[in-house]
Design an enzyme around this catalytic site. Structure first.
Site, PDB file in Angstrom:
ATOM      1  N   HIS A 114       0.812  -1.212   0.000  1.00 18.16           N
ATOM      2  CA  HIS A 114       0.000   0.000   0.000  1.00 18.16           C
ATOM      3  C   HIS A 114       0.844   1.260   0.000  1.00 18.16           C
ATOM      4  O   HIS A 114       0.326   2.362  -0.171  1.00 18.16           O
ATOM      5  CB  HIS A 114      -0.940  -0.002   1.222  1.00 18.16           C
ATOM      6  N   LYS A 116       3.407   4.225  -1.161  1.00 18.38           N
ATOM      7  CA  LYS A 116       3.658   4.956  -2.393  1.00 18.38           C
ATOM      8  C   LYS A 116       5.034   5.601  -2.262  1.00 18.38           C
ATOM      9  O   LYS A 116       5.192   6.639  -1.616  1.00 18.38           O
ATOM     10  CB  LYS A 116       2.600   6.031  -2.650  1.00 18.38           C
ATOM     11  N   ASP A 121      17.751   7.928  -8.638  1.00 16.16           N
ATOM     12  CA  ASP A 121      19.214   8.024  -8.518  1.00 16.16           C
ATOM     13  C   ASP A 121      19.688   8.061  -7.073  1.00 16.16           C
ATOM     14  O   ASP A 121      20.769   8.593  -6.783  1.00 16.16           O
ATOM     15  CB  ASP A 121      19.726   9.273  -9.253  1.00 16.16           C
ATOM     16  N   HIS A 315      -8.483  11.379   0.664  1.00 12.87           N
ATOM     17  CA  HIS A 315      -7.568  10.252   0.612  1.00 12.87           C
ATOM     18  C   HIS A 315      -6.315  10.499   1.442  1.00 12.87           C
ATOM     19  O   HIS A 315      -5.412   9.663   1.485  1.00 12.87           O
ATOM     20  CB  HIS A 315      -7.178   9.953  -0.842  1.00 12.87           C
ATOM     21  N   LYS A 317      -3.530  10.941   4.418  1.00 18.53           N
ATOM     22  CA  LYS A 317      -3.121  10.231   5.632  1.00 18.53           C
ATOM     23  C   LYS A 317      -2.021  11.082   6.273  1.00 18.53           C
ATOM     24  O   LYS A 317      -0.834  10.810   6.152  1.00 18.53           O
ATOM     25  CB  LYS A 317      -2.570   8.839   5.321  1.00 18.53           C
ATOM     26  N   ASP A 322       0.848  20.200  17.573  1.00 14.44           N
ATOM     27  CA  ASP A 322       1.454  21.391  18.179  1.00 14.44           C
ATOM     28  C   ASP A 322       2.250  22.236  17.187  1.00 14.44           C
ATOM     29  O   ASP A 322       3.223  22.901  17.558  1.00 14.44           O
ATOM     30  CB  ASP A 322       2.350  21.000  19.367  1.00 14.44           C
TER      31      ASP A 322
END
Length: 406
Positions: A114, A116, A121, A315, A317, A322
């Site tokens: 899941h 990404k 390089d 979508h 996350k 603070d």
């Protein structure tokens, strides 16, 4: 509970949505001289996906080593014309854990790729929640009027080496698995040696390997897998929430936290920390919509504010604590992400970065979200309460069948 160790010397750029992410990603790929590694849950060959696929193809044609891994559920198939183009160009690609005859009925079928991640390089990395998927397209619901709300980070600095090593080792294990499936047992040992040597060379290669530097932003790549990093992302969240003194802001698409994380949010709210959650307000999937709602009452009763995002599909996350601690990544706060999937988040300790993300979250809450009322929530119709409990029970049963406790 120990804090996630951060290293200094990073230069980070917060990228919002595909409009910010894809141009930066494609520019990096087009500038690659030696290697591109890309992992994604969804690789959809829509307008945005074709632009990324074309950049990978161009890189391979000019002699760059290109490695692509997609998930077997998120990307059930790659169009034939693109498999042929990848093969002609020399793009090496692998589909992780495709669904076989028994699909999700076997415990291993729930373990997904899941995260990404992209490393170019071994100098620049991308990490976040954005799939290779157009902002205005939902695979299950078609074209959308509003862009998907999501984030990624472009990073230069020591965490790039961690991402590169992680991806190279994962590719080596995937190739070993493929070879063992295709070879007779007598050849398995040599296959293992060849794959291990390949992974070691990828890990040890000095392809633009960044060196530690003083100054810059303090950050870390926090991984979740089924080996040594089973709880690192959840622990990072819980430690930041436990240390919060003024404010916790969380935006999460699929929100069903376990008991420890729920209690951390409740304890923070009860000691005077303002806790605000931005969650998915649109009905996307039955489990996503109904499964999380049984925990809302406990949070609302403790003073946690819940805002439901309704302008489009949420979508993201991400979180800010603070105004100095932040995280951006692929991990939802639900059982699939926290217990079963391979995930990757960047954790950042930097006030300017955190304030930029905070401003976007507050704007979304104030202009594109609707705050839940605790009393109205408690009086929701019996049919909705029944569906909520049903979804919650199905989720717990599925986890029981996989041997996991939550």
């Amino acid at each position: 509970m120990t804090a996630t160790p951060l290293s200094a010397g990073h230069h980070l750029q917060l990228l919002q949505g595909g409009a910010g992410f894809f141009p930066s990603l494609i520019t990096a790929i087009d500038g690659a001289a030696q290697e591109v590694r890309l992992e994604t849950y969804i690789f959809h060959f829509d307008k945005s996906g074709v632009l990324v696929a074309s950049a990978l193809e161009r890189a391979a044609l000019r002699g760059v080593s290109v490695y692509l891994v997609v998930d077997g559920i998120g990307t059930p198939e790659v169009p034939v014309d693109w498999t042929e183009r990848f093969e002609r160009a020399g793009v090496q690609w692998h589909q992780f854990s495709p669904l076989g005859r028994w699909g999700l009925l076997i415990p291993g079928g729930w373990r997904r790729l899941h995260r990404k991640l992209c490393v170019v390089d071994a100098r620049v990395a991308f990490c976040g929640g954005i799939n290779i998927l157009d902002d205005f397209l939902d695979p299950s619901h078609g074209a959308q009027e509003s862009a998907r709300y999501d984030f990624a980070v472009r990073a230069v600095g020591p965490l790039v080496a961690v991402a590169h090593r992680t991806m190279a080792q994962f590719w080596g294990r995937l190739q070993l698995t493929r070879q063992l499936e295709n070879l007779k047992f007598g050849s398995a040992r040599q296959a293992w040696k060849d794959s291990a040597l390949s992974a070691w060379r990828a890990d040890a290669s000095p392809v633009g390997r960044p060196t530690g530097r003083h100054g810059g932003v303090s950050a870390a790549l926090v991984l979740r897998d089924n080996l040594r990093n089973r709880n690192r992302i959840e622990k990072a969240y819980r430690k930041a929430i436990a240390d919060a003194r003024h404010e916790v802001l969380i935006a999460n698409a699929y929100f069903l936290p376990g008991g420890k994380l729920r209690r951390a949010l409740v304890h923070a709210a009860r000691r005077g920390v303002r806790v605000r959650l931005l969650l998915q307000g649109r009905y996307e999937y039955f489990m996503q919509y109904h499964g999380a709602r049984p925990v809302f009452g406990m949070l609302l009763a403790a003073g946690v504010e819940i805002h439901e995002y309704s302008a489009g599909f949420l979508h993201a996350k991400v979180a800010v604590v603070d105004s100095h601690w932040a995280t951006v990544g692929s991990s939802n706060l639900d059982p699939l992400s926290l217990l079963l999937a391979r995930e990757a988040n960047v954790v950042v300790e930097d006030a300017p970065f955190a304030r930029t993300l905070r401003a976007s979250l507050l704007h979304a809450m104030q202009t594109q979200g609707e705050q839940l009322d605790a009393q109205a929530y408690a009086q929701r119709p019996w049919r909705q309460r029944f569906l909520d409990r049903l979804a919650f029970g199905v989720m717990r049963l599925a986890l029981f069948l996989t041997g996991r406790r939550y």
